[in-house]
Design a protein around this motif. Structure first.
Motif, PDB file in Angstrom:
ATOM      1  N   SER A 155      -4.264   3.182   6.542  1.00  0.00           N
ATOM      2  CA  SER A 155      -5.251   2.942   7.595  1.00  0.00           C
ATOM      3  C   SER A 155      -6.566   2.448   6.995  1.00  0.00           C
ATOM      4  CB  SER A 155      -5.488   4.227   8.386  1.00  0.00           C
ATOM      5  OG  SER A 155      -6.486   4.031   9.363  1.00  0.00           O
ATOM      6  N   ARG A 156      -7.041   3.125   5.956  1.00  0.00           N
ATOM      7  CA  ARG A 156      -8.306   2.712   5.326  1.00  0.00           C
ATOM      8  C   ARG A 156      -8.236   1.287   4.793  1.00  0.00           C
ATOM      9  NH1 ARG A 156      -8.247   7.882   3.651  1.00  0.00           N
ATOM     10  NH2 ARG A 156      -7.440   7.434   1.578  1.00  0.00           N
TER      11      ARG A 156
ATOM     12  N   ILE B 201       0.845  -1.206   0.000  1.00  0.00           N
ATOM     13  CA  ILE B 201       0.000   0.000   0.000  1.00  0.00           C
ATOM     14  C   ILE B 201       0.877   1.251   0.000  1.00  0.00           C
ATOM     15  CG2 ILE B 201      -1.648   1.341   1.362  1.00  0.00           C
ATOM     16  CD1 ILE B 201      -2.680  -1.439   2.430  1.00  0.00           C
ATOM     17  N   MET B 202       1.867   1.272   0.876  1.00  0.00           N
ATOM     18  CA  MET B 202       2.720   2.461   0.993  1.00  0.00           C
ATOM     19  C   MET B 202       3.589   2.660  -0.242  1.00  0.00           C
ATOM     20  SD  MET B 202       3.604   2.682   4.995  1.00  0.00           S
ATOM     21  CE  MET B 202       2.320   3.130   6.161  1.00  0.00           C
ATOM     22  N   ARG B 203       3.972   1.574  -0.893  1.00  0.00           N
ATOM     23  CA  ARG B 203       4.733   1.674  -2.135  1.00  0.00           C
ATOM     24  C   ARG B 203       3.878   2.364  -3.212  1.00  0.00           C
ATOM     25  NH1 ARG B 203       9.484  -0.383  -2.830  1.00  0.00           N
ATOM     26  NH2 ARG B 203       9.412  -1.826  -1.089  1.00  0.00           N
ATOM     27  N   ASP B 204       2.594   1.994  -3.288  1.00  0.00           N
ATOM     28  CA  ASP B 204       1.680   2.604  -4.257  1.00  0.00           C
ATOM     29  C   ASP B 204       1.471   4.090  -3.964  1.00  0.00           C
ATOM     30  OD1 ASP B 204       1.391   0.191  -5.561  1.00  0.00           O
ATOM     31  OD2 ASP B 204      -0.551  -0.279  -4.647  1.00  0.00           O
ATOM     32  N   VAL B 205       1.315   4.436  -2.693  1.00  0.00           N
ATOM     33  CA  VAL B 205       1.126   5.842  -2.314  1.00  0.00           C
ATOM     34  C   VAL B 205       2.362   6.650  -2.704  1.00  0.00           C
ATOM     35  CG1 VAL B 205       0.857   7.444  -0.380  1.00  0.00           C
ATOM     36  CG2 VAL B 205      -0.506   5.343  -0.450  1.00  0.00           C
TER      37      VAL B 205
ATOM     38  N   ASN C 294       0.777  12.247   5.621  1.00  0.00           N
ATOM     39  CA  ASN C 294      -0.673  12.218   5.811  1.00  0.00           C
ATOM     40  C   ASN C 294      -1.321  11.208   4.875  1.00  0.00           C
ATOM     41  OD1 ASN C 294      -3.138  13.179   6.959  1.00  0.00           O
ATOM     42  ND2 ASN C 294      -3.470  14.404   5.117  1.00  0.00           N
ATOM     43  N   SER C 295      -0.884  11.186   3.637  1.00  0.00           N
ATOM     44  CA  SER C 295      -1.439  10.252   2.662  1.00  0.00           C
ATOM     45  C   SER C 295      -1.031   8.813   2.981  1.00  0.00           C
ATOM     46  CB  SER C 295      -0.985  10.635   1.257  1.00  0.00           C
ATOM     47  OG  SER C 295      -1.674   9.894   0.298  1.00  0.00           O
ATOM     48  N   LEU C 296       0.234   8.601   3.328  1.00  0.00           N
ATOM     49  CA  LEU C 296       0.695   7.248   3.679  1.00  0.00           C
ATOM     50  C   LEU C 296      -0.115   6.677   4.840  1.00  0.00           C
ATOM     51  CD1 LEU C 296       4.547   7.785   3.440  1.00  0.00           C
ATOM     52  CD2 LEU C 296       3.244   6.122   2.099  1.00  0.00           C
ATOM     53  N   LYS C 297      -0.306   7.474   5.881  1.00  0.00           N
ATOM     54  CA  LYS C 297      -1.027   7.005   7.061  1.00  0.00           C
ATOM     55  C   LYS C 297      -2.520   6.844   6.767  1.00  0.00           C
ATOM     56  CE  LYS C 297       0.285   8.580  11.147  1.00  0.00           C
ATOM     57  NZ  LYS C 297       0.656   9.544  12.189  1.00  0.00           N
ATOM     58  N   GLY C 298      -3.104   7.800   6.052  1.00  0.00           N
ATOM     59  CA  GLY C 298      -4.539   7.752   5.766  1.00  0.00           C
ATOM     60  C   GLY C 298      -4.928   6.596   4.869  1.00  0.00           C
TER      61      GLY C 298
ATOM     62  N   GLY D 153      -8.385  -3.822  19.453  1.00  0.00           N
ATOM     63  CA  GLY D 153      -9.054  -2.682  20.068  1.00  0.00           C
ATOM     64  C   GLY D 153      -8.327  -1.359  20.016  1.00  0.00           C
ATOM     65  N   THR D 154      -8.225  -0.782  18.809  1.00  0.00           N
ATOM     66  CA  THR D 154      -7.660   0.564  18.700  1.00  0.00           C
ATOM     67  C   THR D 154      -8.753   1.590  18.456  1.00  0.00           C
ATOM     68  OG1 THR D 154      -7.306   0.328  16.322  1.00  0.00           O
ATOM     69  CG2 THR D 154      -5.460  -0.255  17.770  1.00  0.00           C
ATOM     70  N   GLY D 155      -9.995   1.187  18.500  1.00  0.00           N
ATOM     71  CA  GLY D 155     -11.092   2.108  18.211  1.00  0.00           C
ATOM     72  C   GLY D 155     -11.152   2.392  16.719  1.00  0.00           C
ATOM     73  N   SER D 156     -11.548   3.601  16.362  1.00  0.00           N
ATOM     74  CA  SER D 156     -11.695   3.943  14.943  1.00  0.00           C
ATOM     75  C   SER D 156     -10.405   4.487  14.333  1.00  0.00           C
ATOM     76  CB  SER D 156     -12.814   4.979  14.782  1.00  0.00           C
ATOM     77  OG  SER D 156     -12.453   6.153  15.472  1.00  0.00           O
ATOM     78  N   VAL D 157      -9.333   4.511  15.110  1.00  0.00           N
ATOM     79  CA  VAL D 157      -8.061   5.070  14.638  1.00  0.00           C
ATOM     80  C   VAL D 157      -7.021   3.953  14.566  1.00  0.00           C
ATOM     81  CG1 VAL D 157      -6.247   6.744  15.123  1.00  0.00           C
ATOM     82  CG2 VAL D 157      -8.611   7.283  15.683  1.00  0.00           C
ATOM     83  N   PHE D 158      -6.252   3.901  13.481  1.00  0.00           N
ATOM     84  CA  PHE D 158      -5.232   2.859  13.322  1.00  0.00           C
ATOM     85  C   PHE D 158      -3.870   3.347  13.790  1.00  0.00           C
ATOM     86  CE2 PHE D 158      -2.105   0.333  11.063  1.00  0.00           C
ATOM     87  CZ  PHE D 158      -2.590  -0.948  11.264  1.00  0.00           C
ATOM     88  N   TRP D 159      -3.436   4.516  13.278  1.00  0.00           N
ATOM     89  CA  TRP D 159      -2.116   5.057  13.599  1.00  0.00           C
ATOM     90  C   TRP D 159      -2.206   6.087  14.715  1.00  0.00           C
ATOM     91  CZ3 TRP D 159       1.581   2.326  11.518  1.00  0.00           C
ATOM     92  CH2 TRP D 159       1.448   1.793  10.240  1.00  0.00           C
TER      93      TRP D 159
END
Length: 142
Positions: free
Chosen positions: A93-94, A47-51, A86-90, A108-114
């Protein structure tokens, strides 16, 4: 270029710029939870390679442990590092939340990954002391 310089494939060129920019990035999971396994790290790297590719950057190295990842990114000067981060993390995460919902919900990280914070360090090139000496020893006209 001066004929005394050996061409370096890592030095990239644009219309009005020659650059060699690398950043070491570290992203930590929310609450430093041990989320990653080998399969997730492999998918995260893809994913990060594509971003990076979409930013005309190159992911040179990637690795991680259960609660964080390390990236070495070669990027052009037109890219604001904060926007790339911001793009790498966003994006990661999605995709990771969608593809590994069961594992992530179980931890159990809730709705946030990073975690909202990150580490960014410039790297590569000559050590600062050598660059300082080089600048200091320029032949200034009288």
């Amino acid at each position: 270029m001066s004929p005394r310089w050996e061409p370096d494939p890592d030095v990239r060129r644009g219309n009005h710029v020659i650059y060699h920019l690398h950043a070491h990035l570290v992203f930590v999971t929310k609450y430093r939870r041990e989320i990653f396994n080998d399969e997730m790290l492999t998918r995260c790297e893809a994913i990060m390679r594509d971003v990076c590719q979409s930013f005309e950057a190159e992911l040179r190295e990637f690795n991680g442990e259960g609660d964080h990842v390390h990236l070495l990114v070669h990027y052009p000067p037109k890219v604001a590092l904060s926007k790339l981060v911001n793009s790498l993390k966003g994006v990661s995460s999605r995709y990771l939340r969608a593809e590994y919902t069961g594992r992530i919900n179980q931890i159990g990280t809730g709705s946030v990954f990073w975690s909202p914070s990150y580490f960014a360090g410039s790297c590569g090139g000559a050590p600062l002391s050598i660059v300082k000496d080089y600048i200091e020893n320029q032949k200034r006209p009288a």
